[in-house]
Design a protein around this motif. Structure first.
Motif, short mmCIF file in Angstrom:
data_model
loop_
_atom_site.label_atom_id
_atom_site.label_comp_id
_atom_site.label_asym_id
_atom_site.label_seq_id
_atom_site.Cartn_x
_atom_site.Cartn_y
_atom_site.Cartn_z
N CYS A 190 -5.59 5.94 3.03
CA CYS A 190 -5.23 4.67 2.75
C CYS A 190 -5.35 3.93 4.21
O CYS A 190 -5.36 2.69 4.27
N ILE A 247 -1.52 -1.47 -4.17
CA ILE A 247 -2.33 -0.47 -4.09
C ILE A 247 -1.75 0.62 -4.00
O ILE A 247 -1.18 1.12 -2.97
N SER A 248 -1.60 1.55 -5.03
CA SER A 248 -0.95 2.91 -5.17
C SER A 248 -1.98 3.97 -4.88
O SER A 248 -3.01 3.95 -5.92
N ASP A 249 -1.73 5.13 -4.15
CA ASP A 249 -2.77 6.24 -3.98
C ASP A 249 -1.95 7.24 -4.59
O ASP A 249 -0.96 7.87 -4.34
N ILE A 261 3.58 -1.15 3.95
CA ILE A 261 3.41 0.35 3.71
C ILE A 261 4.50 0.90 3.31
O ILE A 261 5.73 0.63 3.68
N VAL A 273 0.75 -1.36 -0.12
CA VAL A 273 -0.04 0.05 -0.06
C VAL A 273 0.83 1.15 0.03
O VAL A 273 1.59 1.26 1.10
N PRO A 281 -0.77 -6.16 5.06
CA PRO A 281 -0.37 -4.82 4.19
C PRO A 281 0.99 -4.32 4.53
O PRO A 281 1.71 -4.62 5.59
N LEU A 322 -7.69 -4.77 4.76
CA LEU A 322 -6.77 -5.54 4.39
C LEU A 322 -6.48 -6.43 5.51
O LEU A 322 -6.41 -7.85 5.33
N ILE A 332 -8.20 1.26 4.19
CA ILE A 332 -7.99 0.10 3.17
C ILE A 332 -6.90 -0.73 4.10
O ILE A 332 -7.05 -1.99 4.20
N ILE A 333 -5.82 -0.18 4.71
CA ILE A 333 -5.07 -0.91 5.57
C ILE A 333 -5.70 -1.76 6.46
O ILE A 333 -5.50 -2.94 6.96
#
Length: 354
Positions: free
Chosen positions: A23, A110-112, A39, A10, A37, A30, A26-27
């Motif tokens: 995020c 998962i890229s923001d 990071i 992430v 995850p 997950l 999301i973490i």
């Protein structure tokens, strides 16, 4: 038979704190869904996520060297000037991620808004609400460039709804597109709580320097005329949390998600930037607010104008803001209540394939 947990990278962009904070849910999800995850980011974004998830592995990615100009009209040119460094960082992170895919056996990415954080051999998602990147006369170029990078990802998750009424407007909605877009709904780390109101006003600052400091100085000057209870969050992530009391103003350098959730729920009104992550939080917590968009940032200016035009929230340019303008909040209807929950299991199916 024991289930082997899959590693998911992430990686939020370090541009203000919005990409990192959105995020966080999301973490959390997950972990709830049996993934591990990992990071990756840089600067304040990485520092914040280290505080939120000290038990997870944290990796460092190269900085995009995004800087704001002191004058709004110079903002775009500052970005263009730094673009060779940004492109170098994107190319560099692509190589780093390729190495991490083997080293950590990644099952998903998962890229923001980090444009080089993907791998063709691994299911890769980009989170963005900017399918159209506003940049004045160069909007069509900046948008085509962003869409070119988005095509490298397996899926594009847009935190919004694909409906007539939505929150990102033309930023997150294209008339024609061959991108694999999934509208995922409201993405916020916060939850609404029925708590007694403790503060008349919360000032919530965020965003890159020098504009964050310029607004902080202006607001402290303006708050001299305000005699009600105020909580002021500076948005500076430091090693230790600091709390000060200045007459009627309670000041924090930063807050964790849990602390911020309580503080916003305890606040009557919010004064803040019109960043998209902040907007998601306000919708989730059903709070009324007044926006001061970051000078020269086309996206924030567009969103603030759009919400004012729709009768949802008022805003002011930074240079023109006066405390008396907060009375305008009562003339606006606020955000509509959204009851549609996020379908996390459906989103994470992408990472279930062997």
């Amino acid at each position: 038979m024991k289930t082997i947990k899959k590693n998911i990278l992430v990686a939020p962009l370090n541009w203000g704190l919005g990409h990192a904070t959105r995020c966080i849910p999301i973490i959390r999800e997950l972990e709830k869904n049996n993934f591990i995850p990992i990071i990756a980011s840089d600067g304040n974004a990485l520092a914040l996520l280290k505080k939120e998830f000290p038990h997870l592995l944290h990796l460092e990615l190269p900085s995009y060297h995004i800087e704001y100009a002191k004058k709004a009209e110079n903002f775009k040119w500052k970005l263009i000037k730094n673009s060779p460094k940004t492109i170098a960082a994107i190319l560099s992170e692509k190589k780093i991620v390729k190495k991490w895919c083997k080293e950590f056996g990644l099952s998903g990415i998962i890229s923001d808004n980090r444009l080089g954080v993907y791998n063709k051999k691994v299911p890769s998602v980009i989170i963005t609400h900017q399918l159209t990147v506003l940049s004045g006369k160069t909007t069509w170029i900046s948008s085509k460039m962003h869409q070119f990078f988005i095509k490298n990802f397996t899926e594009c998750w847009v935190p919004d709804f694909d409906k007539n009424f939505n929150f990102s407007g033309k930023l997150g909605h294209l008339k024609d597109s061959d991108l694999n877009i999934h509208y995922i709904g409201i993405l916020s780390r916060l939850k609404k709580k029925e708590l007694p109101i403790k503060y008349d006003l919360m000032v919530l600052l965020s965003g890159p320097e020098p504009q964050r400091s310029l607004l902080e100085d202006k607001l402290f000057d303006e708050l001299r005329k305000f005699d009600k209870k105020v909580i002021f969050i500076k948005g500076i992530v430091e090693k230790e949390q600091k709390k000060e009391q200045l007459k009627n103003i309670t000041i924090y350098n930063f807050m964790t998600s849990a602390e911020l959730e309580v503080a916003i729920n305890e606040s009557e009104k919010i004064l803040c930037r019109s960043g998209y992550t902040t907007i998601m939080d306000l919708i989730q917590l059903e709070k009324k607010a007044f926006f001061i968009p970051t000078p020269g940032q086309f996206e924030q200016e567009y969103l603030a104008k759009n919400f004012k035009r729709s009768g949802i929230l008022p805003y002011s340019k930074q240079a023109n803001f006066k405390m008396e303008q907060l009375k305008e909040i009562e003339l606006y209807k606020g955000f509509p209540i959204v009851l549609e929950p996020m379908d996390w299991k459906k989103l994470f199916i992408l990472f279930e394939s062997e």
